[in-house]
Design a protein around this motif. Structure first.
Motif, PDB file in Angstrom:
ATOM      1  N   LEU A 108       0.810  -0.917  -0.287  1.00 37.03           N
ATOM      2  CA  LEU A 108      -0.126   0.276  -0.192  1.00 37.03           C
ATOM      3  C   LEU A 108       0.995   1.192   0.193  1.00 37.03           C
ATOM      4  CD1 LEU A 108      -3.118  -1.040   2.550  1.00 37.03           C
ATOM      5  CD2 LEU A 108      -3.032  -1.067  -0.264  1.00 37.03           C
ATOM      6  N   LYS A 109       1.817   0.784   0.124  1.00 37.13           N
ATOM      7  CA  LYS A 109       2.801   2.744  -0.184  1.00 37.13           C
ATOM      8  C   LYS A 109       3.440   2.203  -1.675  1.00 37.13           C
ATOM      9  CE  LYS A 109       5.232   1.042   4.259  1.00 37.13           C
ATOM     10  NZ  LYS A 109       6.831   0.726   4.488  1.00 37.13           N
ATOM     11  N   ASN A 110       2.757   1.676  -2.480  1.00 37.39           N
ATOM     12  CA  ASN A 110       2.885   1.872  -3.937  1.00 37.39           C
ATOM     13  C   ASN A 110       1.307   2.408  -4.419  1.00 37.39           C
ATOM     14  OD1 ASN A 110       2.902   0.947  -6.394  1.00 37.39           O
ATOM     15  ND2 ASN A 110       4.984   0.662  -6.377  1.00 37.39           N
ATOM     16  N   ASP A 111       1.967   3.699  -5.471  1.00 43.35           N
ATOM     17  CA  ASP A 111       0.530   4.778  -5.376  1.00 43.35           C
ATOM     18  C   ASP A 111       0.177   3.330  -6.217  1.00 43.35           C
ATOM     19  OD1 ASP A 111       1.085   6.721  -4.165  1.00 43.35           O
ATOM     20  OD2 ASP A 111       2.314   7.798  -5.226  1.00 43.35           O
ATOM     21  N   THR A 112       0.501   2.923  -6.505  1.00 41.23           N
ATOM     22  CA  THR A 112      -0.744   2.237  -8.208  1.00 41.23           C
ATOM     23  C   THR A 112      -0.890   0.841  -7.541  1.00 41.23           C
ATOM     24  OG1 THR A 112       1.313   2.383  -9.788  1.00 41.23           O
ATOM     25  CG2 THR A 112       0.215   0.914 -10.395  1.00 41.23           C
ATOM     26  N   GLU A 113      -0.411   0.269  -6.123  1.00 44.46           N
ATOM     27  CA  GLU A 113      -0.476  -0.901  -6.241  1.00 44.46           C
ATOM     28  C   GLU A 113      -2.497  -0.832  -4.898  1.00 44.46           C
ATOM     29  OE1 GLU A 113       1.586  -3.463  -4.506  1.00 44.46           O
ATOM     30  OE2 GLU A 113       3.066  -3.896  -5.762  1.00 44.46           O
ATOM     31  N   ALA A 114      -2.149   1.115  -4.588  1.00 48.00           N
ATOM     32  CA  ALA A 114      -2.740   1.415  -3.019  1.00 48.00           C
ATOM     33  C   ALA A 114      -4.261   1.808  -4.389  1.00 48.00           C
ATOM     34  CB  ALA A 114      -2.409   2.633  -2.701  1.00 48.00           C
ATOM     35  N   MET A 115      -3.768   2.133  -5.403  1.00 42.93           N
ATOM     36  CA  MET A 115      -5.203   2.520  -6.429  1.00 42.93           C
ATOM     37  C   MET A 115      -5.689   1.223  -6.438  1.00 42.93           C
ATOM     38  SD  MET A 115      -3.951   5.871  -8.884  1.00 42.93           S
ATOM     39  CE  MET A 115      -5.204   5.461 -10.038  1.00 42.93           C
ATOM     40  N   GLN A 116      -5.070   0.428  -7.086  1.00 44.24           N
ATOM     41  CA  GLN A 116      -5.862  -0.737  -7.430  1.00 44.24           C
ATOM     42  C   GLN A 116      -6.406  -1.732  -6.723  1.00 44.24           C
ATOM     43  OE1 GLN A 116      -2.165  -3.022  -8.511  1.00 44.24           O
ATOM     44  NE2 GLN A 116      -2.118  -2.460 -10.622  1.00 44.24           N
ATOM     45  N   SER A 117      -6.011  -1.329  -5.071  1.00 51.97           N
ATOM     46  CA  SER A 117      -6.288  -2.094  -3.519  1.00 51.97           C
ATOM     47  C   SER A 117      -7.973  -1.809  -3.763  1.00 51.97           C
ATOM     48  CB  SER A 117      -5.511  -1.907  -2.286  1.00 51.97           C
ATOM     49  OG  SER A 117      -6.337  -2.420  -1.804  1.00 51.97           O
ATOM     50  N   ARG A 118      -8.115  -0.191  -3.480  1.00 51.56           N
ATOM     51  CA  ARG A 118      -9.355   0.439  -3.335  1.00 51.56           C
ATOM     52  C   ARG A 118     -10.221   0.661  -4.144  1.00 51.56           C
ATOM     53  NH1 ARG A 118      -5.565   5.014  -2.394  1.00 51.56           N
ATOM     54  NH2 ARG A 118      -5.028   5.758  -4.086  1.00 51.56           N
ATOM     55  N   ALA A 119      -9.524   0.302  -5.702  1.00 53.97           N
ATOM     56  CA  ALA A 119     -10.904  -0.020  -6.404  1.00 53.97           C
ATOM     57  C   ALA A 119     -11.426  -2.101  -6.254  1.00 53.97           C
ATOM     58  CB  ALA A 119     -10.129  -0.090  -8.046  1.00 53.97           C
ATOM     59  N   VAL A 120     -10.826  -2.432  -6.153  1.00 48.84           N
ATOM     60  CA  VAL A 120     -11.173  -4.040  -5.708  1.00 48.84           C
ATOM     61  C   VAL A 120     -11.833  -4.151  -4.027  1.00 48.84           C
ATOM     62  CG1 VAL A 120     -10.125  -6.272  -4.752  1.00 48.84           C
ATOM     63  CG2 VAL A 120      -8.834  -4.631  -6.896  1.00 48.84           C
ATOM     64  N   TYR A 121     -11.519  -3.282  -3.443  1.00 48.38           N
ATOM     65  CA  TYR A 121     -12.219  -3.361  -2.349  1.00 48.38           C
ATOM     66  C   TYR A 121     -13.668  -2.515  -2.513  1.00 48.38           C
ATOM     67  CZ  TYR A 121      -9.232  -4.029   1.563  1.00 48.38           C
ATOM     68  OH  TYR A 121      -8.839  -4.107   2.646  1.00 48.38           O
TER      69      TYR A 121
END
Length: 302
Positions: free
Chosen positions: A24-37
């Motif tokens: 989640l410290k990676n901006d791209t993966e953080a955005m992916q996480s929010r989208a999946v949630y």
């Protein structure tokens, strides 16, 4: 409805496992996480709109067929901790199937003898009333029944390692015991083993799993303060006492005013300082002649 719910629940579990691997410290993966949630929440909404009139029929054969299907599938389940809702059509007097591969995987992962994990599974089913998750309501009535309400809540927060995931899959009120939210079986094992281990060497791996809640490999003062909430609730500490106790932990473990504590540093300090062990609910080292119950074990009446 049955197939739709089964596929949706499997997707939820797969996505939760994938989310756990994201940085989640990676901006791209953080955005992916929010989208999946967001997608998972939307999927839960679709599931709530599914209806199957046949399931409401008193003479339907579906409950009997599905019970056999679930029993067969559970024995082959490789997902570590399924978060499926409790099945209302399973009779109370029917034995809940043992997820054998899950039990074996947990025994290997946590270095616990297989018969002991089987026994913990039976305890888990007894505590949950035959569900795959333990709700706060059931926990108050079972494993935390000896504690006062504030202490129950503090212990519950300590045991619930993935509160976001529990709330995400919850379809009801977690405080009233409905839905699928709550402690899963692995969290139950970690907490019970933390509370009942007889020596520090056996307890430490479960202790670290509970203390390092963000899984970044170090403890900060905020982590220590969270752990000390159990003492705060049980002994009626105020904020000043809580903060001073957390500071004392750091002074004993890292006297050089460091901001983080590693697993090795904590383990060495717990062996060295008798003062530190009751603060962190740790057991005595194995070489001690007599090991007292830790604070959580006393609260649980174990």
């Amino acid at each position: 409805e049955i197939l739709g719910r089964a596929l949706a629940e499997e997707a939820q579990r797969a996505n939760q496992g994938w989310l756990g691997s994201l940085d989640l410290k990676n901006d791209t993966e953080a955005m992916q996480s929010r989208a999946v949630y967001q997608a998972m929440l939307l999927q839960r909404g679709y599931m709530e709109n599914l209806r199957a009139p046949l399931l409401q029929s008193q003479n339907s054969i579906l409950p009997r067929v599905l019970t056999k299907m679930i029993r067969a599938a559970s024995n082959k389940c490789v997902v570590c901790v399924p978060r499926a809702p409790h099945m209302p059509f399973m009779a109370r007097n029917e034995a809940f199937p043992q997820p054998l591969r899950t039990i074996e995987a947990l025994a290997t992962r946590w270095f616990i003898p297989l018969p002991q994990v089987v026994e913990l599974w039976e305890q888990f089913l007894e505590a949950t009333g035959g569900s795959y998750t333990l709700s706060l309501k059931r926990a108050r009535e079972t494993i935390f029944r000896h504690a006062a309400s504030d202490t129950q809540q503090a212990c519950w927060s300590l045991a619930l390692l993935d509160a976001n995931a529990a709330l995400l899959v919850d379809t009801g009120d977690i405080h009233q015991g409905t839905g699928a939210g709550g402690l899963n079986f692995e969290e139950f094992i970690i907490f019970i083993q933390f509370a009942t281990s007889t020596c520090l060497e056996d307890q430490f791996r479960f202790m670290w799993a509970i203390f390092d809640r963000d899984r970044d490999g170090v403890l900060r003062k905020s982590d220590i303060c969270f752990v000390l909430q159990v003492h705060r609730a049980w002994l009626q500490w105020n904020d000043e006492w809580l903060q001073s106790s957390a500071q004392r932990v750091f002074e004993l473990v890292r006297p050089s005013n460091a901001l983080t504590i590693s697993p090795k540093e904590l383990q060495v300090a717990l062996h060295k300082w008798a003062e530190l062990r009751p603060l962190l609910m740790a057991q005595e080292p194995r070489h001690k002649v007599r090991a007292a119950r830790n604070w959580v074990a006393r609260i649980m009446g174990a």
